[in-house]
Motif scaffolding. Structure first.
Motif, PDB file in Angstrom:
ATOM      1  N   ASP A  56       0.502  -1.346   0.431  1.00  7.05           N
ATOM      2  CA  ASP A  56      -0.062   0.408   0.031  1.00  7.05           C
ATOM      3  C   ASP A  56       0.800   0.941   0.182  1.00  7.05           C
ATOM      4  N   CYS A  90      -0.116  -1.786   5.753  1.00  8.04           N
ATOM      5  CA  CYS A  90       0.288  -3.278   5.091  1.00  8.04           C
ATOM      6  C   CYS A  90       1.012  -4.171   6.192  1.00  8.04           C
ATOM      7  N   CYS A 147       6.175  -3.864   4.297  1.00  7.67           N
ATOM      8  CA  CYS A 147       7.878  -3.307   3.794  1.00  7.67           C
ATOM      9  C   CYS A 147       8.657  -3.196   5.281  1.00  7.67           C
ATOM     10  N   CYS A 199       8.085   2.274   3.383  1.00  8.53           N
ATOM     11  CA  CYS A 199       7.372   3.632   2.755  1.00  8.53           C
ATOM     12  C   CYS A 199       6.871   4.933   3.906  1.00  8.53           C
TER      13      CYS A 199
HETATM   14 FE1  FES Z   1       1.943  -1.406   3.160  1.00  4.42          FE
HETATM   15 FE2  FES Z   1       4.783  -0.365   4.054  1.00  4.42          FE
HETATM   16  S1  FES Z   1       3.411  -1.331   1.909  1.00  4.42           S
HETATM   17  S2  FES Z   1       2.871  -0.895   4.982  1.00  4.42           S
END
Ligand code: FES
Ligand code: NAD
Length: 281
Positions: A225, A230, A233, A245
């Motif tokens: 996302d 989510c 990462c 992210c």
């Molecule tokens: Fe989902 Fe960073 S891409 S928490």
């Protein structure tokens, strides 16, 4: 829809695109990234911003074909569009947000490996525009895989190019050049920013730790996302779990658990590789 204004193959599997995204171009800073998606069903691909033109309202991205999604990107031409192009995501590079007078006192070394040259470029350019000329090492496997050489030459203090096979510039990996500059050529640095494949960043950090140079790396783990929801990462940084992210993508390289990050990336590679084979059938 986000119009592709320019699409060109830089070399071999590496492509450059200018994409019309005025809102992102107005607000982004070096170090930040975007997530691009071709169509409704397309995979979300995170890419670090390589350049931006606030007046033209465009963002430059550079990517390498590593799987099915990036192979689809490579087929896009000027006049085509991305369905989604979200950003600017992540935090800007600290060098571009710290007190400028403090940054001016630092001797800065950038280390760019392969496609990692693309995210290094806007940082070096931004510093150059503030009157700060950083040293830059650019490493690639071979001469044909060097990208953005002229652009980098125009904004770097000193540019040291090296190829693994010695076909251009110095010979050997970027870590050898870091060692040579510091131990044999009398250079000293207050900070190093290393961006490239994870294995390169891991070994750069081992080298700079030995040489006592604080080091920042830009992490590009699996992202879904891109907004911290989510957990895809996640990385271990020191004793903490961080999300690349939203907490990054830049982190203190000497605190990153690279082995864990590379293991997670490998799982993803397998999935992407299978998708690419399926697409080519
Ligand atoms: Fe989902 Fe960073 S891409 S928490
Ligand atoms: P590459 O494998 O050609 O490596 C580039 C350079 O890194 C080499 O020439 C060498 O100097 C150095 N290097 C590689 N392995 C090393 C090691 N073990 N020790 C010391 N130095 C080493 O790079 P590539 O094929 O362009 O890289 C592609 C990868 O880079 C992709 O996986 C992509 O996801 C990643 N990438 C990361 C970022 C980021 O933000 N961190 C940005 C773009 C691309």
């Amino acid at each position: 829809m986000y119009l592709i204004k320019k699409a060109e193959q830089l070399t071999g599997p590496i492509y450059l695109m200018d994409v019309e995204a005025p809102r992102i171009a107005k607000h982004c800073l070096p170090g930040q990234f975007i997530i691009a998606k071709i169509d409704e069903k397309g995979e979300r691909v995170p890419l670090t911003i390589c350049d931006y033109d606030r007046e033209a309202g465009t963002i430059t991205i550079v990517f390498q074909i590593i799987g099915a999604s990036t192979e689809r990107f490579a087929h896009l031409k000027a006049g085509d569009s991305f369905r989604d192009f979200v950003g600017p995501l992540g935090k800007p590079s600290e060098l571009c947000t710290d007190d400028l007078e403090e940054v001016k006192k630092k001797k800065i070394l950038f280390v760019a490996g392969g496609v990692g040259t693309a995210p290094v470029y806007p940082q070096v350019k931004w510093l150059h525009e503030q009157g700060i000329d950083a040293d830059v090492i650019v490493g690639a496997k071979t001469k044909d895989l060097i990208i953005l050489e002229e652009e980098m030459k125009a904004v770097a203090g000193n540019l040291y190019i090296t190829t693994d096979d010695g076909s251009y510039g110095r010979s050997g990996m970027v870590t050898k050049v870091i060692e040579d500059l510091v131990t044999e050529e009398g250079k000293s640095y207050d900070v190093c920013i290393a961006i490239g494949p994870m294995i390169m960043m891991k070994f750069c950090c081992l080298t700079t730790k030995k040489l006592n140079i604080p080091t920042v790396v830009s992490m590009n783990p699996i992202m879904v996302d891109g907004t911290g929801m989510c957990g895809a990462c996640r990385l271990t940084v020191g004793d903490e779990v961080k999300f690349a992210c939203v907490d990054g993508p830049e982190f203190d390289g000497h605190l990153i658990n690279f082995d864990e990050a590379m293991k997670r990336q490998q799982m993803y590679r397998t999935t992407e590789g299978r998708a690419l084979l399926k697409e080519r059938e």
